[in-house]
Design an enzyme around this catalytic site. Sequence first.
Site, mmCIF file in Angstrom:
data_model
loop_
_atom_site.group_PDB
_atom_site.id
_atom_site.type_symbol
_atom_site.label_atom_id
_atom_site.label_comp_id
_atom_site.label_asym_id
_atom_site.label_seq_id
_atom_site.Cartn_x
_atom_site.Cartn_y
_atom_site.Cartn_z
ATOM 1 N N ILE A 1 3.010 -6.531 11.296
ATOM 2 C CA ILE A 1 2.515 -7.850 11.710
ATOM 3 C C ILE A 1 1.265 -7.727 12.600
ATOM 4 O O ILE A 1 0.496 -8.684 12.738
ATOM 5 C CB ILE A 1 3.641 -8.624 12.450
ATOM 6 N N ASN B 1 6.971 7.132 16.079
ATOM 7 C CA ASN B 1 7.240 7.223 17.512
ATOM 8 C C ASN B 1 8.736 7.258 17.794
ATOM 9 O O ASN B 1 9.512 6.533 17.160
ATOM 10 C CB ASN B 1 6.633 6.004 18.231
ATOM 11 N N HIS C 1 5.803 5.602 23.058
ATOM 12 C CA HIS C 1 5.192 4.381 22.500
ATOM 13 C C HIS C 1 6.042 3.679 21.444
ATOM 14 O O HIS C 1 5.514 2.858 20.693
ATOM 15 C CB HIS C 1 3.783 4.659 21.919
ATOM 16 N N GLN C 2 7.337 3.995 21.379
ATOM 17 C CA GLN C 2 8.179 3.247 20.434
ATOM 18 C C GLN C 2 8.567 1.922 21.079
ATOM 19 O O GLN C 2 9.066 1.892 22.201
ATOM 20 C CB GLN C 2 9.450 4.054 20.090
ATOM 21 N N HIS D 1 11.039 4.057 12.277
ATOM 22 C CA HIS D 1 10.026 3.560 11.340
ATOM 23 C C HIS D 1 8.848 4.512 11.268
ATOM 24 O O HIS D 1 8.497 5.160 12.256
ATOM 25 C CB HIS D 1 9.548 2.150 11.708
ATOM 26 N N PHE D 2 8.257 4.586 10.105
ATOM 27 C CA PHE D 2 7.046 5.366 9.869
ATOM 28 C C PHE D 2 5.910 4.381 9.644
ATOM 29 O O PHE D 2 6.010 3.496 8.792
ATOM 30 C CB PHE D 2 7.186 6.232 8.607
ATOM 31 N N HIS D 3 4.837 4.534 10.419
ATOM 32 C CA HIS D 3 3.634 3.739 10.177
ATOM 33 C C HIS D 3 2.779 4.489 9.149
ATOM 34 O O HIS D 3 2.564 5.696 9.287
ATOM 35 C CB HIS D 3 2.769 3.637 11.437
#
Length: 139
Positions: free
Chosen positions: A31, A86, A92-93, A99-101
């Site tokens: 998002i 993260n 920074h999570q 999750h994988f960006h």
Amino acid sequence: MSETIFDKILSGEIPCYKVFEDEHVFAFLDIGPLSVGHTLVIPKERKAFLHELSDESAAAIGRVLPRIARAVMKASGAVDYNILQNNGARAHQVVMHVHFHIIPKIAKAGLGIGWNPGQLTSEAATGILERMHSALEEG
Ligand code: 5GP
């Protein structure tokens, strides 16, 4: 672990732009994208940290991550990209569901990284390796 916003996305309670879904994995557009096509790939299994994942979920993500990355690159026109994953608030999570960006790097858009390397000494390597090898033996 408690429910996160990603559980609400998985259940359909919160809408998303779905990229991919199979039995164990779900992927959707971030998002707050760092660049066009920025995608999140998540296991359906509810775990906060990567090392907590079942072998089944881990394998399922490993199987589809390159395929989803190919689609993101083809669609965005990017050649370079970062995979960011993260674990923990200090790392920074923000959303405590694995999750994988997948972040295309297009000109200046994409991930910026602060990287402050040290120097590996044989003393440091020996110490950490010993502990890592015993941890690996323990499973
Ligand atoms: P983290 O910092 O935990 O690695 O990243 C969490 C990511 O989830 C952020 O990039 C953020 O933009 C994204 N995100 C948070 N809430 C939502 C949401 O409701 N929908 C979508 N599509 N992405 C979200």
